[in-house]
Scaffold this active site. Structure first.
Site, PDB file in Angstrom:
ATOM      1  N   ASP A   1      32.347  48.811  53.488  1.00 37.17           N
ATOM      2  CA  ASP A   1      33.550  49.157  53.423  1.00 37.17           C
ATOM      3  C   ASP A   1      34.855  48.449  53.830  1.00 37.17           C
ATOM      4  O   ASP A   1      34.175  48.017  55.709  1.00 37.17           O
ATOM      5  CB  ASP A   1      34.161  49.798  52.333  1.00 37.17           C
ATOM      6  CG  ASP A   1      34.998  48.859  51.105  1.00 37.17           C
ATOM      7  OD1 ASP A   1      36.311  48.236  51.297  1.00 37.17           O
ATOM      8  OD2 ASP A   1      34.241  49.315  49.984  1.00 37.17           O
TER       9      ASP A   1
ATOM     10  N   HIS B   1      40.934  50.314  51.451  1.00 34.49           N
ATOM     11  CA  HIS B   1      39.847  50.104  49.981  1.00 34.49           C
ATOM     12  C   HIS B   1      38.565  50.615  50.121  1.00 34.49           C
ATOM     13  O   HIS B   1      37.954  51.800  49.330  1.00 34.49           O
ATOM     14  CB  HIS B   1      39.275  48.522  49.883  1.00 34.49           C
ATOM     15  CG  HIS B   1      38.437  47.848  48.563  1.00 34.49           C
ATOM     16  ND1 HIS B   1      36.727  47.987  49.016  1.00 34.49           N
ATOM     17  CD2 HIS B   1      38.793  47.243  48.084  1.00 34.49           C
ATOM     18  CE1 HIS B   1      36.259  47.555  47.624  1.00 34.49           C
ATOM     19  NE2 HIS B   1      37.557  46.868  47.026  1.00 34.49           N
TER      20      HIS B   1
ATOM     21  N   SER C   1      34.992  46.681  42.217  1.00 34.04           N
ATOM     22  CA  SER C   1      35.195  47.756  43.227  1.00 34.04           C
ATOM     23  C   SER C   1      34.367  48.779  43.311  1.00 34.04           C
ATOM     24  O   SER C   1      34.232  49.733  44.386  1.00 34.04           O
ATOM     25  CB  SER C   1      35.958  47.594  44.950  1.00 34.04           C
ATOM     26  OG  SER C   1      35.582  46.168  45.174  1.00 34.04           O
TER      27      SER C   1
END
Length: 760
Positions: free
Chosen positions: A159, A221, A542
């Site tokens: 990520d 994220h 996600s």
């Protein structure tokens, strides 16, 4: 999808892999350097490639072998020596490397003996206080108690990095890393028994080894997804006072290995492959990837190639299905060895209702703080179903009014709110388009009062405006409410099947919570309205993917010898297909969702721990499947990382894989039976028997033989066959679909396999 942070990170990229070798190099002007991924043949004459011990000499020899393919350039390359040219040299995801080349150099290299394929690197796209309870996970009972909260399992997260000092990553009560762990930590301070490894694969492997770059998360994220997987218990977690509770990941005692493969400019294929290569070498058990591109041939797709390398080493790879729904055939990461995850809602809402002048109320959702808004009635206007922009708002003179704006699939919600505020609007009602249906998001913090309502509610509000001389409304911020019985509902953005690469494979495999998920914030020390936002809310596949990764870690902790296919099977065959009120799981318009939206259904962790029967797949079957897709031997070799002769191998269809689901294509003339075999292994009581129950898809006759499976030992296997026959005399339109299931039922277990049929 967005976080509470007022920054949007979206990469609109297209992955392009032309078919002929000479076309596999993207066009560019002059001698500009680009990054290319080069796949080469295995150098069988070099004995150090066959060594079981990968010492430094072997690695250096491998690098030297790759560097021998670099062409002698006629342009000035004084500033680019061989090491800066060679960005990544892969060992575990095939014989390949990533290098900086010009177009002419790449074209020249494509014709070299030993080069299988060369293509320009493309970019991939980035795609919780309540979710554990919603999924039936509770401290000191059930699955969490039985498997020690995922103790001993190592999960690799590909990520944007991580914020290691966040309270979610404290290691209280954690055991040391397993002895097999070989990874590195490039934080000076930050790694512990929770975060046991952390590296950056962005840029050059050579450069990162010489001067390691700490994988701090500058986007948010990666911190969010990592905490969903294995965040530690943190009390009093909330966002602006909403969704309050104890934040915890799915496998809170599992270890995290962080691979920063994405930066502010994107997630390059080379960096993602480097992350796979490192994670396989380091000794992870699960890999979680919340990235997506476009569906491509598996032989030309970095995600498929990297994940196969992991699968060969017994590592389960879970990857997001993509955020391009609700249109059909948008699912990506659809190889059979990948666990493909779609997104759905949970039963928690942060309610902000619109109350009209006529007394009617329509529930929406919002994170806006109620104390900042007076519940006074204001004039109400809409822009004829259009998104709000500065020009329209100025012409409407919206000062002091509540404005109805439209939220489309690719609409920038925050920009609309900014435009309304700039024009003097008092508040905004964000009404979904028909495409978005009932999927509501609360991840934004807006500069003015906002509530997000469904398409149906938006239509009613606009009808009221059109029918009233003096329309007015207010917004009632009611806060966090749980117990929404329509949940789970498939998110509008969650990508759907059928798979473009292989309609004979049902994708996505599973769905999990991916809407309005609260998890850790990377910028948790940064002040927002005088307070640090230690947690944020995000939506997307996600967010769904790490939920499944965490559940897989729980199973791996309990059953360390289960293969990736068996873990996947246990989760799929025990999934549920009804919502909290007992109706079929609905889609974004509250219609019964298709199997191409939910796959096997919604993850059910407590049932997955004890599935009764499981389906396993042998690695050689994947090679036979690739040849059955029409791959050449070279194309198959690019995926499997070993020689494959498709002229000699017995080819199989996707439906012939020992998969826990069925996706059957029946043409207009297919009235002859199609029979497929499956083998199940008993992981339940030694002495047990199962009786089959069949709900056939409309227009199809389904028969199963035998109808009873008897076991008298653990790990015993049994084989059965399923025959599909298109019914005669029934008119079925081309491109239509139907669905059903088969279920093996014992006195303790139900093992369900969905059946999707595509009529052509």
């Amino acid at each position: 999808m967005m976080a509470i942070k007022l920054v949007v990170f979206v990469l609109n990229v297209i992955l392009f892999f032309p078919s002929s070798l000479s076309q596999r190099v993207a066009s560019e002007e002059g001698n500009e350097f680009r990054t290319y991924i080069v796949h080469v043949k295995k150098p069988e004459s070099r004995i150090w490639f066959h060594s079981s011990v990968e010492g430094n000499n072997n690695i250096n020899n491998l690098h030297s072998w790759y560097e021998s393919f670099l062409p002698s350039s006629t342009i000035d390359t004084a500033s680019l020596n061989s090491q800066t040219r060679m960005l990544h040299a892969y060992r575990h995801v095939g014989y390949a490397f990533a290098a900086r080349l010009t177009k002419d150099e790449a074209l020249h290299m494509a014709n070299k003996d030993g080069v299988l394929m060369i293509r320009e690197e493309k970019m991939l796209q980035l795609q919780t206080t309540h979710t554990p309870a919603f999924m039936g996970l509770h401290p000191d009972e059930g699955l969490w108690r039985e498997n020690n909260l995922g103790k001993g399992v190592i999960i690799g997260v590909f990520d944007t990095g991580i914020s290691p000092s966040h309270p979610s990553f404290n290691d209280e009560g954690m055991s040391p890393p397993p002895a097999k762990w070989k990874g590195k930590c490039h934080f000076r301070k930050g790694c512990n028994n929770k975060i046991i490894g952390a590296i950056t694969t962005v840029g050059s492997t050579y450069m990162s080894e010489a001067a390691p770059v700490p994988p701090f998360d500058d986007i948010g994220h990666g911190t969010h997804t990592a905490s969903i997987i294995a965040g530690s218990f943190v009390k009093n977690a909330h966002v602006l006072g909403q969704a309050n509770g104890t934040s915890v990941g799915m496998a809170p005692h599992a270890h995290l290995a962080i691979y920063k493969a994405c930066s502010m400019i994107g997630c390059s294929e080379g960096s993602v492959l480097a992350a796979f290569d490192a994670a396989i070498n380091d000794g992870v058990d699960i890999i979680s990837v919340s990235l997506a591109g476009e569906s491509k041939l598996f032989s030309e797709d970095a995600m498929s190639i990297g994940s196969f390398g992991a699968t060969q080493k017994g590592i389960l790879v879970t990857i997001a299905a993509g955020n391009e729904g609700p249109e059909s055939s948008t699912v990506v990461n659809d190889a059979p060895w990948i666990f493909t995850v779609g997104a759905s809602t949970m039963d928690r809402r942060i309610v902000a209702s619109v109350k009209l002048g006529n007394g009617a109320e329509y529930d929406g959702e919002s994170l806006y703080e109620s104390k900042l808004f007076k519940n006074d009635y204001n004039p109400l206007v809409h822009l004829n179903g259009a998104p709000c922009n500065k020009g329209l708002l100025e012409s409407m003179k919206v000062e002091g009014k509540i404005v109805v704006c439209v939220n489309g699939k690719n609409t920038m919600k925050y920009k609309q709110a900014e435009a309304v505020k700039s024009a003097g609007g008092a508040a905004m009602i964000l009404a979904n388009s028909d495409t978005c249906g009932y999927t509501l998001s609360t991840e934004e913090t807006y500069p003015l009062p906002v509530t997000h309502v469904s398409h149906a509610s938006g239509l009613q509000i606009m009808r009221y405006i059109d029918s009233c001389k003096d329309p007015k409304a207010t917004i009632l911020f009611k806060g966090t409410i749980t117990g929404n019985t329509s949940a789970p509902v498939v998110a509008s953005f969650s990508s759907r099947g059928p798979s473009r690469q292989c309609p004979g494979l049902l994708k996505p495999d599973i769905i999990g919570p991916g809407v309005n998920v609260l998890a850790s914030s990377a910028d948790w020390r940064t002040s927002y309205n005088g307070r640090p936002p230690a947690f944020s809310i995000m939506s997307g596949t996600s967010m769904a993917c790490p939920h499944i990764s965490g559940v897989a870690a729980l199973l791996k902790s309990s059953h360390p010898h289960w293969s990736p296919a068996v873990v996947k099977s246990a989760i799929m065959t025990t999934a549920y297909t009804t919502n909290l009120q007992g109706d079929p799981i609905p889609d974004e318009k509250l219609r019964p969702a298709s199997l191409f939206a939910i796959g096997a259904g919604h993850v059910n962790p407590s049932k997955a721990e004890d599935p009764g029967l499981v389906y396993d797949i042998m690695l050689d079957d994947y090679a036979a499947y690739l040849c059955g897709l029409g791959f050449t031997s070279t194309m198959a070799q690019l995926v499997t990382h070993k020689p494959v002769n498709c002229d000699l191998i017995k080819k199989i269809e996707a439906t012939e894989l020992n998969y826990p689901s069925f996706s059957v294509v029946l043409g207009s003339a297919d009235y002859f039976p199609k029979t497929y075999n499956r083998t199940v292994m008993n992981v339940g009581p030694a002495d047990s028997h199962y009786i089959v129950e069949v709900v056939p898809p409309a227009g199809v006759h389904v028969s199963v033989e035998p109808q009873i499976l008897v076991f008298n030992g653990e790990q015993q296997t049994a084989r059965y066959s399923v025959t599909f026959t298109r019914k005669t005399g029934e008119t079925i339109s081309a491109s239509s679909t139907a669905q059903g299931f088969i279920e093996w039922v014992s006195d303790k277990h139900s093992v369900r396999s969905p059946i999707a049929v595509i009529f052509t």
